[in-house]
Design a protein around this motif. Sequence first.
Motif, PDB file in Angstrom:
ATOM      1  N   THR A 136      17.196  22.420 -14.917  1.00  0.00           N
ATOM      2  CA  THR A 136      17.219  23.762 -15.501  1.00  0.00           C
ATOM      3  C   THR A 136      18.668  24.209 -15.692  1.00  0.00           C
ATOM      4  O   THR A 136      19.440  24.178 -14.753  1.00  0.00           O
ATOM      5  CB  THR A 136      16.506  24.762 -14.570  1.00  0.00           C
ATOM      6  OG1 THR A 136      15.248  24.221 -14.218  1.00  0.00           O
ATOM      7  CG2 THR A 136      16.323  26.092 -15.254  1.00  0.00           C
ATOM      8  N   PRO A 137      19.045  24.609 -16.921  1.00  0.00           N
ATOM      9  CA  PRO A 137      20.438  25.019 -17.151  1.00  0.00           C
ATOM     10  C   PRO A 137      20.800  26.205 -16.268  1.00  0.00           C
ATOM     11  O   PRO A 137      20.076  27.210 -16.250  1.00  0.00           O
ATOM     12  CB  PRO A 137      20.467  25.411 -18.635  1.00  0.00           C
ATOM     13  CG  PRO A 137      19.253  24.795 -19.231  1.00  0.00           C
ATOM     14  CD  PRO A 137      18.239  24.688 -18.149  1.00  0.00           C
ATOM     15  N   ILE A 138      21.905  26.075 -15.572  1.00  0.00           N
ATOM     16  CA  ILE A 138      22.302  27.122 -14.621  1.00  0.00           C
ATOM     17  C   ILE A 138      22.596  28.421 -15.332  1.00  0.00           C
ATOM     18  O   ILE A 138      22.310  29.500 -14.813  1.00  0.00           O
ATOM     19  CB  ILE A 138      23.510  26.644 -13.784  1.00  0.00           C
ATOM     20  CG1 ILE A 138      23.771  27.594 -12.606  1.00  0.00           C
ATOM     21  CG2 ILE A 138      24.761  26.512 -14.619  1.00  0.00           C
ATOM     22  CD1 ILE A 138      22.704  27.608 -11.580  1.00  0.00           C
ATOM     23  N   VAL A 139      23.108  28.343 -16.590  1.00  0.00           N
ATOM     24  CA  VAL A 139      23.397  29.565 -17.354  1.00  0.00           C
ATOM     25  C   VAL A 139      22.129  30.376 -17.546  1.00  0.00           C
ATOM     26  O   VAL A 139      22.155  31.608 -17.560  1.00  0.00           O
ATOM     27  CB  VAL A 139      23.987  29.211 -18.737  1.00  0.00           C
ATOM     28  CG1 VAL A 139      24.597  30.440 -19.371  1.00  0.00           C
ATOM     29  CG2 VAL A 139      25.001  28.108 -18.615  1.00  0.00           C
ATOM     30  N   ILE A 141      19.422  30.503 -15.568  1.00  0.00           N
ATOM     31  CA  ILE A 141      18.826  31.155 -14.391  1.00  0.00           C
ATOM     32  C   ILE A 141      19.810  32.009 -13.613  1.00  0.00           C
ATOM     33  O   ILE A 141      19.416  32.804 -12.770  1.00  0.00           O
ATOM     34  CB  ILE A 141      18.144  30.139 -13.448  1.00  0.00           C
ATOM     35  CG1 ILE A 141      19.040  28.939 -13.210  1.00  0.00           C
ATOM     36  CG2 ILE A 141      16.788  29.746 -13.947  1.00  0.00           C
ATOM     37  CD1 ILE A 141      18.500  28.029 -12.124  1.00  0.00           C
ATOM     38  N   ALA A 142      21.108  31.878 -13.924  1.00  0.00           N
ATOM     39  CA  ALA A 142      22.106  32.661 -13.182  1.00  0.00           C
ATOM     40  C   ALA A 142      21.842  34.170 -13.249  1.00  0.00           C
ATOM     41  O   ALA A 142      21.895  34.839 -12.216  1.00  0.00           O
ATOM     42  CB  ALA A 142      23.513  32.326 -13.678  1.00  0.00           C
ATOM     43  N   LEU A 154      26.882  35.912  -2.756  1.00  0.00           N
ATOM     44  CA  LEU A 154      25.778  35.032  -2.379  1.00  0.00           C
ATOM     45  C   LEU A 154      25.123  34.440  -3.618  1.00  0.00           C
ATOM     46  O   LEU A 154      24.786  33.250  -3.649  1.00  0.00           O
ATOM     47  CB  LEU A 154      24.754  35.810  -1.543  1.00  0.00           C
ATOM     48  CG  LEU A 154      23.617  34.967  -0.975  1.00  0.00           C
ATOM     49  CD1 LEU A 154      24.178  33.877  -0.075  1.00  0.00           C
ATOM     50  CD2 LEU A 154      22.629  35.835  -0.205  1.00  0.00           C
ATOM     51  N   SER A 155      24.958  35.236  -4.662  1.00  0.00           N
ATOM     52  CA  SER A 155      24.308  34.688  -5.855  1.00  0.00           C
ATOM     53  C   SER A 155      25.199  33.643  -6.533  1.00  0.00           C
ATOM     54  O   SER A 155      24.698  32.624  -7.024  1.00  0.00           O
ATOM     55  CB  SER A 155      23.905  35.780  -6.841  1.00  0.00           C
ATOM     56  OG  SER A 155      24.807  36.833  -6.824  1.00  0.00           O
ATOM     57  N   LEU A 156      26.520  33.873  -6.532  1.00  0.00           N
ATOM     58  CA  LEU A 156      27.422  32.852  -7.089  1.00  0.00           C
ATOM     59  C   LEU A 156      27.311  31.567  -6.277  1.00  0.00           C
ATOM     60  O   LEU A 156      27.249  30.463  -6.830  1.00  0.00           O
ATOM     61  CB  LEU A 156      28.871  33.353  -7.055  1.00  0.00           C
ATOM     62  CG  LEU A 156      29.225  34.513  -7.983  1.00  0.00           C
ATOM     63  CD1 LEU A 156      30.705  34.829  -7.901  1.00  0.00           C
ATOM     64  CD2 LEU A 156      28.834  34.194  -9.415  1.00  0.00           C
ATOM     65  N   LEU A 157      27.260  31.728  -4.964  1.00  0.00           N
ATOM     66  CA  LEU A 157      27.135  30.575  -4.075  1.00  0.00           C
ATOM     67  C   LEU A 157      25.858  29.798  -4.374  1.00  0.00           C
ATOM     68  O   LEU A 157      25.863  28.570  -4.485  1.00  0.00           O
ATOM     69  CB  LEU A 157      27.141  31.058  -2.626  1.00  0.00           C
ATOM     70  CG  LEU A 157      26.945  29.997  -1.551  1.00  0.00           C
ATOM     71  CD1 LEU A 157      28.140  29.070  -1.545  1.00  0.00           C
ATOM     72  CD2 LEU A 157      26.776  30.639  -0.182  1.00  0.00           C
ATOM     73  N   ILE A 158      24.753  30.524  -4.557  1.00  0.00           N
ATOM     74  CA  ILE A 158      23.482  29.856  -4.828  1.00  0.00           C
ATOM     75  C   ILE A 158      23.546  29.091  -6.149  1.00  0.00           C
ATOM     76  O   ILE A 158      23.110  27.940  -6.244  1.00  0.00           O
ATOM     77  CB  ILE A 158      22.325  30.885  -4.846  1.00  0.00           C
ATOM     78  CG1 ILE A 158      22.108  31.421  -3.424  1.00  0.00           C
ATOM     79  CG2 ILE A 158      21.048  30.263  -5.385  1.00  0.00           C
ATOM     80  CD1 ILE A 158      21.115  32.554  -3.343  1.00  0.00           C
ATOM     81  N   CYS A 159      24.136  29.710  -7.165  1.00  0.00           N
ATOM     82  CA  CYS A 159      24.250  29.040  -8.469  1.00  0.00           C
ATOM     83  C   CYS A 159      25.064  27.746  -8.344  1.00  0.00           C
ATOM     84  O   CYS A 159      24.653  26.684  -8.830  1.00  0.00           O
ATOM     85  CB  CYS A 159      24.919  29.957  -9.483  1.00  0.00           C
ATOM     86  SG  CYS A 159      23.892  31.341  -9.977  1.00  0.00           S
ATOM     87  N   ALA A 228      28.648  30.585 -13.165  1.00  0.00           N
ATOM     88  CA  ALA A 228      27.980  31.754 -12.596  1.00  0.00           C
ATOM     89  C   ALA A 228      28.880  32.981 -12.681  1.00  0.00           C
ATOM     90  O   ALA A 228      28.415  34.092 -12.943  1.00  0.00           O
ATOM     91  CB  ALA A 228      27.596  31.465 -11.148  1.00  0.00           C
ATOM     92  N   GLU A 229      30.178  32.759 -12.469  1.00  0.00           N
ATOM     93  CA  GLU A 229      31.117  33.877 -12.578  1.00  0.00           C
ATOM     94  C   GLU A 229      31.137  34.435 -14.001  1.00  0.00           C
ATOM     95  O   GLU A 229      31.236  35.648 -14.191  1.00  0.00           O
ATOM     96  CB  GLU A 229      32.525  33.419 -12.226  1.00  0.00           C
ATOM     97  CG  GLU A 229      32.862  33.558 -10.757  1.00  0.00           C
ATOM     98  CD  GLU A 229      34.271  33.096 -10.477  1.00  0.00           C
ATOM     99  OE1 GLU A 229      35.126  33.236 -11.368  1.00  0.00           O
ATOM    100  OE2 GLU A 229      34.507  32.566  -9.383  1.00  0.00           O
ATOM    101  N   PHE A 230      31.077  33.562 -14.975  1.00  0.00           N
ATOM    102  CA  PHE A 230      31.026  34.006 -16.371  1.00  0.00           C
ATOM    103  C   PHE A 230      29.844  34.931 -16.585  1.00  0.00           C
ATOM    104  O   PHE A 230      29.969  36.004 -17.158  1.00  0.00           O
ATOM    105  CB  PHE A 230      30.911  32.801 -17.315  1.00  0.00           C
ATOM    106  CG  PHE A 230      32.231  32.382 -17.887  1.00  0.00           C
ATOM    107  CD1 PHE A 230      32.849  33.160 -18.862  1.00  0.00           C
ATOM    108  CD2 PHE A 230      32.862  31.234 -17.462  1.00  0.00           C
ATOM    109  CE1 PHE A 230      34.071  32.794 -19.384  1.00  0.00           C
ATOM    110  CE2 PHE A 230      34.082  30.861 -17.977  1.00  0.00           C
ATOM    111  CZ  PHE A 230      34.691  31.624 -18.947  1.00  0.00           C
ATOM    112  N   VAL A 231      28.674  34.462 -16.086  1.00  0.00           N
ATOM    113  CA  VAL A 231      27.474  35.271 -16.270  1.00  0.00           C
ATOM    114  C   VAL A 231      27.625  36.603 -15.555  1.00  0.00           C
ATOM    115  O   VAL A 231      27.369  37.663 -16.109  1.00  0.00           O
ATOM    116  CB  VAL A 231      26.242  34.509 -15.735  1.00  0.00           C
ATOM    117  CG1 VAL A 231      25.004  35.387 -15.845  1.00  0.00           C
ATOM    118  CG2 VAL A 231      26.057  33.212 -16.496  1.00  0.00           C
ATOM    119  N   ALA A 232      28.102  36.535 -14.302  1.00  0.00           N
ATOM    120  CA  ALA A 232      28.268  37.766 -13.532  1.00  0.00           C
ATOM    121  C   ALA A 232      29.363  38.622 -14.153  1.00  0.00           C
ATOM    122  O   ALA A 232      29.270  39.854 -14.172  1.00  0.00           O
ATOM    123  CB  ALA A 232      28.609  37.419 -12.091  1.00  0.00           C
TER     124      ALA A 232
END
Lengths: 295, 276
Positions: A136-139, A141-142, A154-159, A228-232
Amino acid sequence: MTDTPLASPSAAPQHGFDAEARPGLAEERRVLGLAVSAWPGVIAPIVIGVLALALWEAIVRIKAIPPYILPGPVLIAQTIVQDWGTLSQSLLITLRITFAALIAAVVVGVALAILFTQSKWLEKSLFPYAVILQVTPIVAIAPLIIIWVGDINLSLLICAWIVAFFPILSNTILGLNSADHNLVDLFRLYRASRWQTLRYLRLPAALPYFLGGVKISGGLALIGAVVAEFVAGTGGRASGLAYRILESGYRLQIPRMFAALVLVSASGIAIFVLTSTISHLVLRRWHESAIRREA
Amino acid sequence: MNYVSVAGRTADAARQASRPLVSLRNVSKQFATGTLAIRGASLDLAPGEFASLLGPSGCGKSTLLRIIAGLTEPSAGTVEWPSACPDASPGATGGARPDIGFVFQDPTLMPWANALRNVMLPLTLARVPKPEAESRALEMLELVGLKGFEKAYPRELSGGMKMRVSIARALVTRPRILLMDEPFAALDEITRHRLNDDLLALWWRHRLTVLFVTHSVFESVYLSQRIVVMAARPGRVMADLANDAPYPRDDLFRTSAEYAHLCRVASETLKRAIMQ
């Protein structure tokens, strides 16, 4: 019963028992801790790199390209120094997430791999989900993870962990299953317990595969953290290197964007060098991959 | 068998010498694929005996060895250990299986462990305290002529030396029987001859029982008191040849008329086994 093993084929006197001679482990002359023959391999890419940077700088100056389109390497270097306060903080944040994710990937990956090899049923029922997580592309589900978890770190860590853990899992499973069949028989002959077989045979046999997985996962953890940082960051809620890149883009501070990019690449290279070095140090006494052969 | 009693067996061992150490009765093995690897093999091994299993590839001699070691279950027939320790609890196949030393065709060493740790393995698995395991392993390494190589990793050793480590590991538990599956087949002739001599010396000095699988007529004649010839497809015991040539055997024996004669007899028996 008197073997005459030779430490080095050329050194000790020959007794005619060639077959009993041990493989020679010749020591090469070293300069600055690196074997003489290894130096060209180090110098060549550096020369290419310096040439490319010089060419880049020359083009930027001759064509008078404005820095908001393409800054030269000198300007980028200056920006790194000038903005070091902000950039180093972001670097630290990104690295912290990367390494936390890598450590979590190692712990969960190895633990799951051991569980899977102890129980075929567990592997059969859980492995497909590990694959789903991997493909599953991380982008995609991030954003969900960020919404669900709430805590941004925590969410960045999980991604980052989701991206990093699969190579360790699959490599370690392969390694645990690749112990020499005769050695497995030998352990059975001596009535070794499951735990003893794991500890003295399967885990050491899996070590090279596991370390190969770590090498891949180190880079992936960084990529996962940055993505994940990009998404956040589009929600304005992060402060790592990827966020700096986004921010600089919005503000048209292109040299700073490049500076952050350089730091991301440098981190990736550093992580690769680090994991490769660890792998080499651990395996150098026994594994084929770490043994340099004379041509 | 004379020299064995001369070599000074304990009274206990001498009393047991009349009973076989291991006794195979009508052992058959059919693999899941349907291949009949062994059909109705029967074999008694006396304590202290050096016997060879000689046969072409595919005759099931390795499978027979694995059945004796308990690594493979026979499809039919029994493996019994009549003179095994009386206090041991009997297993499913008759008397309890005693400690066994097994030497594979490859040295089968753990590449991540040095020679000492490799030899210590069986003791480690038996939870023998480390100092004792270490000193016994060192003793064994010395016995096989590898004193001073405890710290060497397998990749730093030659083929012959690796095989010596493998033999030391097999002997470190002081097993009642040493099972060897073409252990020297991959070595060159000079190394093989030296290991043959060293193996005979070990057997002689430590009164081992050895079952030695080989496809070499010469090796079986040189080493053993008894040559069990097997035929292939399906694997079965064809002949049981006695070899009464006295020990110690050395290069003189290799060039003697007796050796030549025995080789011819074994060779012809083997040829008949293959033809049938």
